[in-house]
Each structure stands twice: as C-alpha cells, then as structure tokens.
Scaffold this active site. Structure first.
Site, PDB file in Angstrom:
ATOM      1  N   ASP A 168      27.405  43.984  36.440  1.00  0.00           N
ATOM      2  CA  ASP A 168      27.593  44.902  35.326  1.00  0.00           C
ATOM      3  C   ASP A 168      26.283  45.141  34.582  1.00  0.00           C
ATOM      4  O   ASP A 168      25.938  46.288  34.265  1.00  0.00           O
ATOM      5  CB  ASP A 168      28.640  44.349  34.365  1.00  0.00           C
ATOM      6  CG  ASP A 168      29.031  45.362  33.296  1.00  0.00           C
ATOM      7  OD1 ASP A 168      29.590  46.407  33.655  1.00  0.00           O
ATOM      8  OD2 ASP A 168      28.771  45.100  32.104  1.00  0.00           O
ATOM      9  N   THR A 191      35.270  46.400  30.122  1.00  0.00           N
ATOM     10  CA  THR A 191      35.282  45.006  30.574  1.00  0.00           C
ATOM     11  C   THR A 191      36.484  44.226  30.054  1.00  0.00           C
ATOM     12  O   THR A 191      37.171  43.552  30.820  1.00  0.00           O
ATOM     13  CB  THR A 191      33.980  44.315  30.131  1.00  0.00           C
ATOM     14  OG1 THR A 191      32.880  45.021  30.702  1.00  0.00           O
ATOM     15  CG2 THR A 191      33.946  42.867  30.587  1.00  0.00           C
ATOM     16  N   LYS A 240      30.395  36.371  30.516  1.00  0.00           N
ATOM     17  CA  LYS A 240      30.761  36.977  29.242  1.00  0.00           C
ATOM     18  C   LYS A 240      31.949  36.229  28.647  1.00  0.00           C
ATOM     19  O   LYS A 240      32.865  35.820  29.392  1.00  0.00           O
ATOM     20  CB  LYS A 240      31.140  38.444  29.431  1.00  0.00           C
ATOM     21  CG  LYS A 240      30.043  39.319  29.996  1.00  0.00           C
ATOM     22  CD  LYS A 240      30.535  40.752  30.175  1.00  0.00           C
ATOM     23  CE  LYS A 240      29.469  41.646  30.786  1.00  0.00           C
ATOM     24  NZ  LYS A 240      29.967  43.029  30.980  1.00  0.00           N
ATOM     25  N   ASP A 241      31.966  36.118  27.326  1.00  0.00           N
ATOM     26  CA  ASP A 241      33.098  35.439  26.696  1.00  0.00           C
ATOM     27  C   ASP A 241      34.406  36.167  26.981  1.00  0.00           C
ATOM     28  O   ASP A 241      35.433  35.548  27.259  1.00  0.00           O
ATOM     29  CB  ASP A 241      32.879  35.258  25.190  1.00  0.00           C
ATOM     30  CG  ASP A 241      32.597  36.537  24.422  1.00  0.00           C
ATOM     31  OD1 ASP A 241      33.249  37.568  24.696  1.00  0.00           O
ATOM     32  OD2 ASP A 241      31.740  36.522  23.525  1.00  0.00           O
ATOM     33  N   ARG A 242      34.385  37.509  26.939  1.00  0.00           N
ATOM     34  CA  ARG A 242      35.630  38.242  27.137  1.00  0.00           C
ATOM     35  C   ARG A 242      36.175  38.090  28.548  1.00  0.00           C
ATOM     36  O   ARG A 242      37.393  38.179  28.751  1.00  0.00           O
ATOM     37  CB  ARG A 242      35.450  39.711  26.773  1.00  0.00           C
ATOM     38  CG  ARG A 242      34.307  40.464  27.426  1.00  0.00           C
ATOM     39  CD  ARG A 242      34.138  41.826  26.747  1.00  0.00           C
ATOM     40  NE  ARG A 242      33.071  42.649  27.301  1.00  0.00           N
ATOM     41  CZ  ARG A 242      31.825  42.676  26.850  1.00  0.00           C
ATOM     42  NH1 ARG A 242      31.478  41.868  25.849  1.00  0.00           N
ATOM     43  NH2 ARG A 242      30.919  43.476  27.372  1.00  0.00           N
ATOM     44  N   ASN A 261      36.846  47.241  24.654  1.00  0.00           N
ATOM     45  CA  ASN A 261      35.993  46.105  24.287  1.00  0.00           C
ATOM     46  C   ASN A 261      36.038  45.854  22.789  1.00  0.00           C
ATOM     47  O   ASN A 261      35.956  44.719  22.335  1.00  0.00           O
ATOM     48  CB  ASN A 261      34.555  46.350  24.723  1.00  0.00           C
ATOM     49  CG  ASN A 261      34.367  46.217  26.223  1.00  0.00           C
ATOM     50  OD1 ASN A 261      35.243  45.714  26.928  1.00  0.00           O
ATOM     51  ND2 ASN A 261      33.236  46.684  26.719  1.00  0.00           N
ATOM     52  N   HIS A 317      30.507  53.059  32.310  1.00  0.00           N
ATOM     53  CA  HIS A 317      31.868  53.247  32.814  1.00  0.00           C
ATOM     54  C   HIS A 317      32.759  53.470  31.601  1.00  0.00           C
ATOM     55  O   HIS A 317      32.268  53.611  30.485  1.00  0.00           O
ATOM     56  CB  HIS A 317      32.311  52.011  33.610  1.00  0.00           C
ATOM     57  CG  HIS A 317      32.017  50.729  32.899  1.00  0.00           C
ATOM     58  ND1 HIS A 317      32.840  50.203  31.921  1.00  0.00           N
ATOM     59  CD2 HIS A 317      30.952  49.889  32.972  1.00  0.00           C
ATOM     60  CE1 HIS A 317      32.296  49.090  31.446  1.00  0.00           C
ATOM     61  NE2 HIS A 317      31.160  48.872  32.057  1.00  0.00           N
TER      62      HIS A 317
END
Length: 547
Positions: A291, A79, A161-163, A100, A479
């Site tokens: 996801d 991600t 998501k923060d990322r 990640n 993944h």
C-alpha cells in the site's frame, strides 16, 4: 533477526514451492493453525499481472484454491473498511467501519474527524494523535468467535498498520502488534513480549544501515520507465528502494517493511507455540508495504514489481519455517482493497480520460457560496472530494431542505462527478445480493452505509479520476472509489494435501469467515453475517455445511 536486506533477499531466493504430503490430512479434520494474510492494496489486476512470475509463497498459494475475482464489494474501498470485512463476514454497513475516518459534527472535541481505530473519548486525543481501540467495530471477528467457542484458542495479529491489526483481530486478541513509526507497538498497557523486543532492536539496526538498490529481475525491466509527476521535477517508475541510513519513511514504503512484519509474526508463532496445542489457533498478518509503495510510486513501475518479487519470497520463507514445525496449517490470503495507478502513467498508455481531481472540488469549498446565499454561519458542508459528505446538523427545517437541494445540484454539476447519492436514496435501497460486479452504484453505497455515521451525501467521482489533486507532493496515486479496479482483489486458500482449482466467478471477502468457520466446525448463524461459505472441495463433495 534481520540481515542486511540484500543478503536477506539472497537467502530468500530459493523457491518455496508446496511440499505435498504423500497422504493428505484426513477429511474434515480442522487444521491446527489458520494463517490469515491481508496484503494491503494487492488488487486483482496487479495479482493477474505478476502471478506468472511468482516462485515462492505466492506460487504455493496458487497451487491451492484460487478466486482471482474476489470483491471488496462496497463503495468505501479504503484500508479500514476493507480489513473489517476480511475476518468478520460482514460488509461495512454491518461492521460500522465506513471509511478510514469520518466526520462527527456532534462530538464535543475540537477535532470533528473520527479515526476508525481510535477511542475519541480519551481526553486530549485527535484523529492524528489517538489511543488505538476496536471501539467502532460493531461485529465480532473470527478470532472472537473462535475464542467464544473454545476459550483455549490463541489469536495473534501482527501488521504494518494499527487498523489492519485491530479490524482483523477484534477484541480480546492474545497479542496484537503494529508498526508505530519507530518500532512495533500495541494497546496501552500491553506488556512487550520477547519477540517484539528482539524485532524492534533488529528493525532499528536495519534502518540505521543504508540500503543499496535492489537488482532488477528480468521481468521488471519493461516497467523501468520514468513518469514525470507535477511540475517540480518529481518522477516515479524507476526506483529500486535504495535509501540512506536512518530513512524510516523509505523503510516503510519498501519490501524491507513486509520482511519485518512477516518475520515478527513467525517469531510470535514460534514463541507462543501457536498450532501446537489441543485446539486451532489463528495467526493474522497484515502486510502493509504494498500500500505504501502503491501510494508513493503507483501500481506499476519497477517499485511495485520489486515489491511483489520480494513479498513472494518473504512469504515463501514463512511457509518454509512453518513446514519445518510439522504443524497442519491452512492459509488464506486476500487484500483490503485494490488500487488505481497514477493518471500520468495512464495517459502515457493512451488512457486519455485519466485525470486528477479538481483542486477546488472539495466539500468545504462547495458549501461556501451556498452558506452565503442562505445566510448560514460557519462551515456548511464537511468531507473531502469524494465519498461521504456531511451537512452541519445545526442547519434545520426549511433552511436545511434548501441547503440539501442546493448542495446536491452543485455536486452533480461538476464534470468529474459520476453520481451524487443521498442518504434517503441509499437507505431506501435493500442490502445487495448476487454477483457484486452487477451491483448498481446505489447498491455499492448501501453496502458501505451505516446510518448515524455515514454522510448526508455519498459522491462517486467518474472512473479514472484520481482524488489527489497534486501528485508532486506525498502520494501520487490512491484507491477508495466505487470502481472495480479498487473493489477487485484475489482470494486464495491453501492447505497441504488439498486438491487445487481456480474458480473465476466473483465472490466476496465477506465469504472468507464462513469458509474458514466450516473447516474448523465453528457455527456462525447466517443471519449474523453477509458472507456465504465457499466450497473448497475440487470434486463433488463439499467443505461447506449442508443447507
């Protein structure tokens, strides 16, 4: 803001097809608003499987310019690296976002794992209890470049998501909000705008209500097959997203989650009047539910079918809302990576080589006998069951040379391993170019490798080996591999009045930034990025600057 989900779906059911203007915008006139959407884990394979059934927002985007074979061309198909490529024009070898999370054995803090979107220098933090920061992103994003060129530009990101929010918006975003588990949150000290306050109240009320099972569209019935996972009686493949009141985890892995994200993004645009000023603004949307659905239930089954059915309508509603403003806006949609279905379902369909990774195949366990043999104290090898693996830097000299050789032999000997790539071999490989489907494993690893952060080894498991040893608890599929089912994603561009076409040849997600930059007249020196401009003109003209 949020109705009960069944009612919301009913309201979204009206097809939201493109309303083509009689006269399209004048050529070369920049749009007033760019909407950049990343659908987490929307693989090119899943897109191809379902695209015939789209009638809403995803149908509209198919009337634009479609690149069905886009590539997250690197090996680290996770991600954070994937999101880092979408609006920077750069691969992870340049962005510095290799995974990640990664291991830093030189850090003084007890937790040696570094999360991609954290500031690990904050006292008392860990990779699971962290302060969100864009610290590790080494290159500017599209939004940063736009604001540097025209300071009045506004950049807003909303994601699950923060990322996703951090890697696509970068530093200096006017607003960046992501799901924090109980509501949308932002950087420390960021004042909560009214739209987020309303959204959090609406989401809390939504989660507090039970959710009935979604009705199954006709085209989902063929996916309605129960798949046993593990030996504890777990099955997937027939779910319809029913949940009891208060089940926040199930809310996140459902179409409700994307509806919340997209609705907040739409409200933020309206409140801030993005696209209504004198310059071009950027709205970033990280739709994360696919996801969570993919990890929890796999990429097939009724769960993913219903998720895409609902996402199509959620995006259609968003575009309808934008149409009513009269704003000249353009959209780009892609994904941060693809995905691989659970091996149990693959084997049901005759893919007999599909398997789960050996539970004993992990870095720490592999290093143990080698450390004993060489008289090395402590953990020798760090990492997981694939990807980057790090050797303790305190092991030096001749003993390190022997340890590296022993580790490489042990990793290579495992029957589920395709290749073991060393730091020296990867760094000796030039940065790849040309069609990404032709790249060697070394070239794919080179596109992800950031020296000083990446591992001493990068391990590729064989195709169709799922790096989850037990799918009966937590995630069933994932993944992150070198293989094209994880690398290939769709890339779609749309703007009212454009003449659509489809280009089946491979392109890369790093091509998105220079393509958008060309539409708004933003100069990006080619040597600063890895991508190239994609021509969105269906005829002999070009939307890209002359070479």
């Amino acid at each position: 803001m949020f109705r009960p989900f069944a009612a919301a779906l009913a309201l979204l059911a009206t097809p939201a097809l493109a309303r083509e203007a009689d006269r399209p915008p004048a050529p070369r006139v920049p749009p007033k608003l760019i909407v950049a959407i990343a659908v987490d884990q929307l693989s090119a394979d899943v897109f191809a499987e379902y695209r015939q059934h789209f009638t809403g927002g995803l149908k509209r985007l198919q009337n634009g310019v479609v690149f069905p074979s886009g590539y997250q061309s690197h090996a680290a198909t996770e991600t954070c690296p994937g999101h880092s490529t979408i609006l920077t024009g750069s691969r992870p070898a340049r962005t510095g976002i290799i995974a990640n999370d990664w291991v830093d054995l030189t850090t003084a803090r007890a937790d040696k794992t570094i999360y991609c979107s954290e500031d690990e220098t904050v006292p008392g933090s860990s990779s699971s209890n962290y302060t969100v920061s864009p610290l590790h992103l080494k290159v500017p994003t599209l939004g940063e470049r736009m604001k540097a060129a025209v300071p009045a530009t506004r950049v807003v990101a909303v994601a699950g998501k923060d990322r996703a929010a951090v890697m696509m918006s970068g530093r200096g975003a006017d607003q960046a909000w992501w799901w924090g588990g109980k509501g949308f949150v932002s950087y420390l000290g960021r004042e909560m705008p009214a739209a987020v306050t309303r959204a959090n109240a609406a989401v809390a009320a939504q989660i507090a209500r039970p959710q009935p099972a979604m009705a199954l569209p006709d085209f989902c019935h063929s996916r309605n097959v129960a798949v046993p996972v593990g030996t504890a009686g777990k099955t997937v493949g027939t779910g319809r997203f029913e949940r009891a009141a208060g089940e926040a985890v199930k809310f996140r892995a459902s179409p409700e989650f994307d509806a919340a994200i997209v609705t907040l993004a739409t409200q933020m645009r309206a409140d801030m009047k993005l696209g209504e000023g004198a310059t071009t603004d950027l709205l970033i949307v990280g739709a994360s539910a696919s996801d969570y659905v993919g990890h929890t239930y796999g990429t097939e089954g009724t769960e993913m079918c219903l998720q895409l059915f609902a996402l199509d309508r959620t995006l259609g509603k968003m575009f309808d809302d934008l149409d009513r403003t009269g704003i000249d806006y353009s959209v780009v949609l892609t994904a941060d990576h693809g995905g691989h279905d659970l091996p149990e379902r693959h084997r049901m369909h005759g893919i007999t080589e599909a398997a789960r990774v050996d539970a004993e195949f992990r870095a720490a366990r592999i290093g143990e006998p080698i450390a004993r043999k060489l008289g090395i104290a402590g953990q020798l090898l760090w990492g997981g069951s694939f990807g980057d693996m790090w050797v303790d830097p305190k092991v030096t000299g001749a003993k390190r040379k022997r340890a590296l050789a022993e580790i490489e032999r042990a990793l290579t000997a495992h029957p589920q391993v395709q290749a073991v790539l060393t730091r020296a071999a990867i760094l000796a490989t030039p940065s790849p170019s040309g069609p990404p489907e032709t790249w060697t494993l070394l070239q794919r690893a080179r596109a992800s490798y950031f020296d000083g952060r990446s591992g001493d080894f990068v391990v590729a498991l064989k195709p169709r080996i799922t790096p989850i040893s037990d799918g009966s608890r937590g995630s069933t599929s994932t993944h992150g591999s070198f293989w094209d089912y994880d690398r290939r994603v769709p890339i779609l561009f749309w703007r009212k009045g454009m003449t659509g076409f489809e280009q089946p040849m491979s392109v890369e997600t790093v091509d998105i930034l220079p393509t958008i930059a060309a539409t708004i007249g933003l100069n990006v020196p080619p040597g600063e990025i890895d991508g190239r401009c994609l021509d969105l003109d269906a005829g002999p003209g070009s939307t890209c600057p002359a070479n």
